[in-house]
Motif scaffolding. Sequence first.
Motif, PDB file in Angstrom:
ATOM      1  N   THR A  10       0.856  -1.180   0.000  1.00 18.58           N
ATOM      2  CA  THR A  10       0.000   0.000   0.000  1.00 18.58           C
ATOM      3  C   THR A  10       0.894   1.232   0.000  1.00 18.58           C
ATOM      4  O   THR A  10       2.058   1.167   0.389  1.00 18.58           O
ATOM      5  CB  THR A  10      -0.907   0.064   1.246  1.00 18.58           C
ATOM      6  OG1 THR A  10      -0.099   0.240   2.407  1.00 18.58           O
ATOM      7  CG2 THR A  10      -1.749  -1.192   1.400  1.00 18.58           C
ATOM      8  N   THR A  11       0.345   2.341  -0.422  1.00 12.46           N
ATOM      9  CA  THR A  11       1.026   3.622  -0.318  1.00 12.46           C
ATOM     10  C   THR A  11       0.149   4.530   0.527  1.00 12.46           C
ATOM     11  O   THR A  11      -1.028   4.717   0.229  1.00 12.46           O
ATOM     12  CB  THR A  11       1.245   4.248  -1.712  1.00 12.46           C
ATOM     13  OG1 THR A  11       2.033   3.345  -2.487  1.00 12.46           O
ATOM     14  CG2 THR A  11       1.952   5.586  -1.609  1.00 12.46           C
ATOM     15  N   HIS A  33      -4.611   9.335   3.085  1.00 11.90           N
ATOM     16  CA  HIS A  33      -5.293   8.350   2.244  1.00 11.90           C
ATOM     17  C   HIS A  33      -4.315   7.246   1.868  1.00 11.90           C
ATOM     18  O   HIS A  33      -3.096   7.409   1.931  1.00 11.90           O
ATOM     19  CB  HIS A  33      -5.957   8.989   1.019  1.00 11.90           C
ATOM     20  CG  HIS A  33      -5.026   9.503  -0.023  1.00 11.90           C
ATOM     21  ND1 HIS A  33      -4.436  10.748   0.040  1.00 11.90           N
ATOM     22  CD2 HIS A  33      -4.564   8.940  -1.162  1.00 11.90           C
ATOM     23  CE1 HIS A  33      -3.666  10.940  -1.010  1.00 11.90           C
ATOM     24  NE2 HIS A  33      -3.709   9.845  -1.771  1.00 11.90           N
ATOM     25  N   VAL A  34      -4.904   6.116   1.544  1.00 10.53           N
ATOM     26  CA  VAL A  34      -4.134   4.941   1.173  1.00 10.53           C
ATOM     27  C   VAL A  34      -4.480   4.580  -0.258  1.00 10.53           C
ATOM     28  O   VAL A  34      -5.659   4.587  -0.636  1.00 10.53           O
ATOM     29  CB  VAL A  34      -4.457   3.762   2.114  1.00 10.53           C
ATOM     30  CG1 VAL A  34      -3.782   2.483   1.648  1.00 10.53           C
ATOM     31  CG2 VAL A  34      -4.054   4.098   3.544  1.00 10.53           C
ATOM     32  N   THR A  35      -3.462   4.286  -1.022  1.00  6.85           N
ATOM     33  CA  THR A  35      -3.699   3.800  -2.377  1.00  6.85           C
ATOM     34  C   THR A  35      -3.155   2.375  -2.472  1.00  6.85           C
ATOM     35  O   THR A  35      -2.119   2.043  -1.886  1.00  6.85           O
ATOM     36  CB  THR A  35      -3.018   4.684  -3.446  1.00  6.85           C
ATOM     37  OG1 THR A  35      -1.616   4.641  -3.251  1.00  6.85           O
ATOM     38  CG2 THR A  35      -3.491   6.118  -3.360  1.00  6.85           C
ATOM     39  N   ASP A  41      -9.053   4.427  -3.771  1.00  6.31           N
ATOM     40  CA  ASP A  41      -8.370   5.015  -2.621  1.00  6.31           C
ATOM     41  C   ASP A  41      -9.252   4.918  -1.386  1.00  6.31           C
ATOM     42  O   ASP A  41     -10.489   4.891  -1.488  1.00  6.31           O
ATOM     43  CB  ASP A  41      -8.050   6.487  -2.875  1.00  6.31           C
ATOM     44  CG  ASP A  41      -6.884   6.682  -3.829  1.00  6.31           C
ATOM     45  OD1 ASP A  41      -6.341   5.688  -4.342  1.00  6.31           O
ATOM     46  OD2 ASP A  41      -6.525   7.854  -4.050  1.00  6.31           O
TER      47      ASP A  41
END
Length: 157
Positions: A10-11, A33-35, A41
């Motif tokens: 994850t980013t 937020h997580v991408t 997202d």
Amino acid sequence: MVNEKHHYETTLIWDGNRGTGTKTYADYGREHHVTINGKPDLALSADPAFRGDAATHNPEDLLLIAVASCHMLSYLAVCAKRGVNVLDYRDRATGVMQLNSRGGGSFIEITLHPEVTIDDASKVEKATELHHEAHDLCFIANSVSTPIKHEATIKVA
């Protein structure tokens, strides 16, 4: 299959710099937020007790979601393999987090309250017992140190 490894990535991106960074504890936003490649997202914040947005998911929510979701998926799999036909599954997961004197803390208890509907009254006991096997197989339960309780209700359609 034994020792087979699966990798996840994850980013995470902090969105809460309001112009002065973390100069003071009160002035920065907890939004982030997580991408995950190929998935929508996920917007997050801190729990409102820690200056976060009450309308946004927080890490504590995600921990409960992960435990409950993994247990359900493990339970459905063992039921399918052991001949218990599940028609409906709902869970109300609860957790207790306790703060410590250093400003951190941990979950001290998670309780799952699955309500399961099966199609055969003769398998109620088996359906109840399979929650233990599902717990033992659950990847997330095996990855956390918090005690996880199960208070299952089994119904027959």
